[in-house]
Write a protein that holds these residues in place. Sequence first.
Motif, PDB file in Angstrom:
ATOM      1  N   ARG A   1      71.750   6.194 -55.101  1.00 30.62           N
ATOM      2  CA  ARG A   1      72.284   6.793 -53.877  1.00 30.62           C
ATOM      3  C   ARG A   1      72.509   5.722 -52.813  1.00 30.62           C
ATOM      4  NH1 ARG A   1      68.132  10.782 -54.537  1.00 30.62           N
ATOM      5  NH2 ARG A   1      69.044  12.610 -55.509  1.00 30.62           N
ATOM      6  N   GLU A   2      71.487   4.908 -52.578  1.00 32.74           N
ATOM      7  CA  GLU A   2      71.566   3.868 -51.548  1.00 32.74           C
ATOM      8  C   GLU A   2      72.658   2.846 -51.888  1.00 32.74           C
ATOM      9  OE1 GLU A   2      68.704   0.281 -50.223  1.00 32.74           O
ATOM     10  OE2 GLU A   2      67.796   2.283 -50.065  1.00 32.74           O
ATOM     11  N   ARG A   3      72.708   2.453 -53.121  1.00 29.99           N
ATOM     12  CA  ARG A   3      73.707   1.471 -53.556  1.00 29.99           C
ATOM     13  C   ARG A   3      75.123   2.006 -53.343  1.00 29.99           C
ATOM     14  NH1 ARG A   3      73.070  -1.643 -59.265  1.00 29.99           N
ATOM     15  NH2 ARG A   3      74.941  -2.906 -59.173  1.00 29.99           N
ATOM     16  N   THR A   4      75.362   3.248 -53.706  1.00 26.83           N
ATOM     17  CA  THR A   4      76.688   3.841 -53.573  1.00 26.83           C
ATOM     18  C   THR A   4      77.045   4.087 -52.113  1.00 26.83           C
ATOM     19  OG1 THR A   4      76.390   4.852 -55.749  1.00 26.83           O
ATOM     20  CG2 THR A   4      78.192   5.702 -54.392  1.00 26.83           C
ATOM     21  N   GLU A   5      76.073   4.521 -51.327  1.00 31.26           N
ATOM     22  CA  GLU A   5      76.337   4.701 -49.894  1.00 31.26           C
ATOM     23  C   GLU A   5      76.749   3.382 -49.248  1.00 31.26           C
ATOM     24  OE1 GLU A   5      72.726   6.458 -48.403  1.00 31.26           O
ATOM     25  OE2 GLU A   5      73.203   8.404 -49.307  1.00 31.26           O
TER      26      GLU A   5
ATOM     27  N   PRO B   1      88.606   3.536 -52.978  1.00 30.73           N
ATOM     28  CA  PRO B   1      87.200   3.212 -52.680  1.00 30.73           C
ATOM     29  C   PRO B   1      86.271   4.334 -53.141  1.00 30.73           C
ATOM     30  CG  PRO B   1      88.594   2.930 -50.736  1.00 30.73           C
ATOM     31  CD  PRO B   1      89.415   3.650 -51.774  1.00 30.73           C
ATOM     32  N   VAL B   2      85.076   3.969 -53.520  1.00 28.82           N
ATOM     33  CA  VAL B   2      84.063   4.943 -53.903  1.00 28.82           C
ATOM     34  C   VAL B   2      83.623   5.716 -52.658  1.00 28.82           C
ATOM     35  CG1 VAL B   2      82.072   3.405 -53.619  1.00 28.82           C
ATOM     36  CG2 VAL B   2      81.963   5.222 -55.295  1.00 28.82           C
ATOM     37  N   ARG B   3      83.214   6.957 -52.864  1.00 28.14           N
ATOM     38  CA  ARG B   3      82.684   7.779 -51.763  1.00 28.14           C
ATOM     39  C   ARG B   3      81.160   7.841 -51.866  1.00 28.14           C
ATOM     40  NH1 ARG B   3      87.564  10.607 -53.222  1.00 28.14           N
ATOM     41  NH2 ARG B   3      86.433  11.877 -54.722  1.00 28.14           N
ATOM     42  N   ALA B   4      80.507   8.002 -50.736  1.00 28.00           N
ATOM     43  CA  ALA B   4      79.041   7.938 -50.662  1.00 28.00           C
ATOM     44  C   ALA B   4      78.343   8.932 -51.580  1.00 28.00           C
ATOM     45  CB  ALA B   4      78.588   8.154 -49.218  1.00 28.00           C
ATOM     46  N   ASP B   5      78.933  10.088 -51.817  1.00 28.69           N
ATOM     47  CA  ASP B   5      78.271  11.119 -52.623  1.00 28.69           C
ATOM     48  C   ASP B   5      78.503  10.955 -54.128  1.00 28.69           C
ATOM     49  OD1 ASP B   5      80.965  11.804 -52.593  1.00 28.69           O
ATOM     50  OD2 ASP B   5      80.596  13.951 -52.338  1.00 28.69           O
ATOM     51  N   GLU B   6      79.153   9.887 -54.542  1.00 30.49           N
ATOM     52  CA  GLU B   6      79.492   9.699 -55.950  1.00 30.49           C
ATOM     53  C   GLU B   6      78.501   8.811 -56.694  1.00 30.49           C
ATOM     54  OE1 GLU B   6      84.267  10.228 -56.082  1.00 30.49           O
ATOM     55  OE2 GLU B   6      83.552   8.361 -55.145  1.00 30.49           O
ATOM     56  N   TRP B   7      77.249   8.857 -56.303  1.00 29.52           N
ATOM     57  CA  TRP B   7      76.250   7.992 -56.925  1.00 29.52           C
ATOM     58  C   TRP B   7      76.053   8.300 -58.405  1.00 29.52           C
ATOM     59  CZ3 TRP B   7      71.778   9.874 -59.043  1.00 29.52           C
ATOM     60  CH2 TRP B   7      71.407  11.182 -58.675  1.00 29.52           C
ATOM     61  N   ARG B   8      76.171   9.546 -58.791  1.00 29.78           N
ATOM     62  CA  ARG B   8      75.987   9.879 -60.218  1.00 29.78           C
ATOM     63  C   ARG B   8      77.086   9.225 -61.066  1.00 29.78           C
ATOM     64  NH1 ARG B   8      74.548  14.443 -57.504  1.00 29.78           N
ATOM     65  NH2 ARG B   8      72.477  15.289 -57.933  1.00 29.78           N
ATOM     66  N   GLU B   9      78.318   9.288 -60.585  1.00 28.94           N
ATOM     67  CA  GLU B   9      79.437   8.665 -61.289  1.00 28.94           C
ATOM     68  C   GLU B   9      79.281   7.141 -61.313  1.00 28.94           C
ATOM     69  OE1 GLU B   9      79.655  10.937 -58.871  1.00 28.94           O
ATOM     70  OE2 GLU B   9      81.048  12.529 -59.468  1.00 28.94           O
ATOM     71  N   ALA B  10      78.851   6.578 -60.176  1.00 32.71           N
ATOM     72  CA  ALA B  10      78.644   5.127 -60.100  1.00 32.71           C
ATOM     73  C   ALA B  10      77.555   4.691 -61.081  1.00 32.71           C
ATOM     74  CB  ALA B  10      78.289   4.718 -58.669  1.00 32.71           C
TER      75      ALA B  10
END
Length: 185
Positions: free
Chosen positions: A53-57, A11-20
Amino acid sequence: MNQVAGLAVRPVRADEWREAKELRLAALRDPVAPIAFLETYERAVAEPDSFWRERTEGAADGTRVRQFVAEGPDGTWGGTVTVLVEDEGADDALGGTVRRRQTHLVAVYVRPGCRGAGVIDALIEAAVAWSWSVAEVTRARLYVHEDNARAERVYRRCGFRRSGETVPMRGEPTKVEREMILDRL
């Protein structure tokens, strides 16, 4: 965490928005993006960082949405899939009404260099396993464009079948998106 072709599916982690964000933009630059995604690169790249950020969180929270990624030993993401929980009676993303509680797999993408190595199978497997962990969900679905035979073959290999339902392609109503489903056994 499932391992395939040197990549770990997790699963993706909340702080990985840049990668997402980077992977989503790469997906939208893919030559089949116009038939595989409902958004354009131009629209996505214009979104502010707060959007990503919001999308990844939300995708990391795992309550209503869960995003999975295939990550290499160097931290590079080779692919992704996002799963949305849909409740009976709710409006769905394609303009219909959800008839039963289910999940909806969206934003499926594998980088060209990772294709053909089982990465997409592992991502779909993780998405389906998470789907079955959601209360009262006994069906997973996705949509595939009528001209995207490559994707349909992959989904069939992963156990999905056509439901017989179609919806007009957004922006090109002479084309259709085919619903494919997988029922929990």
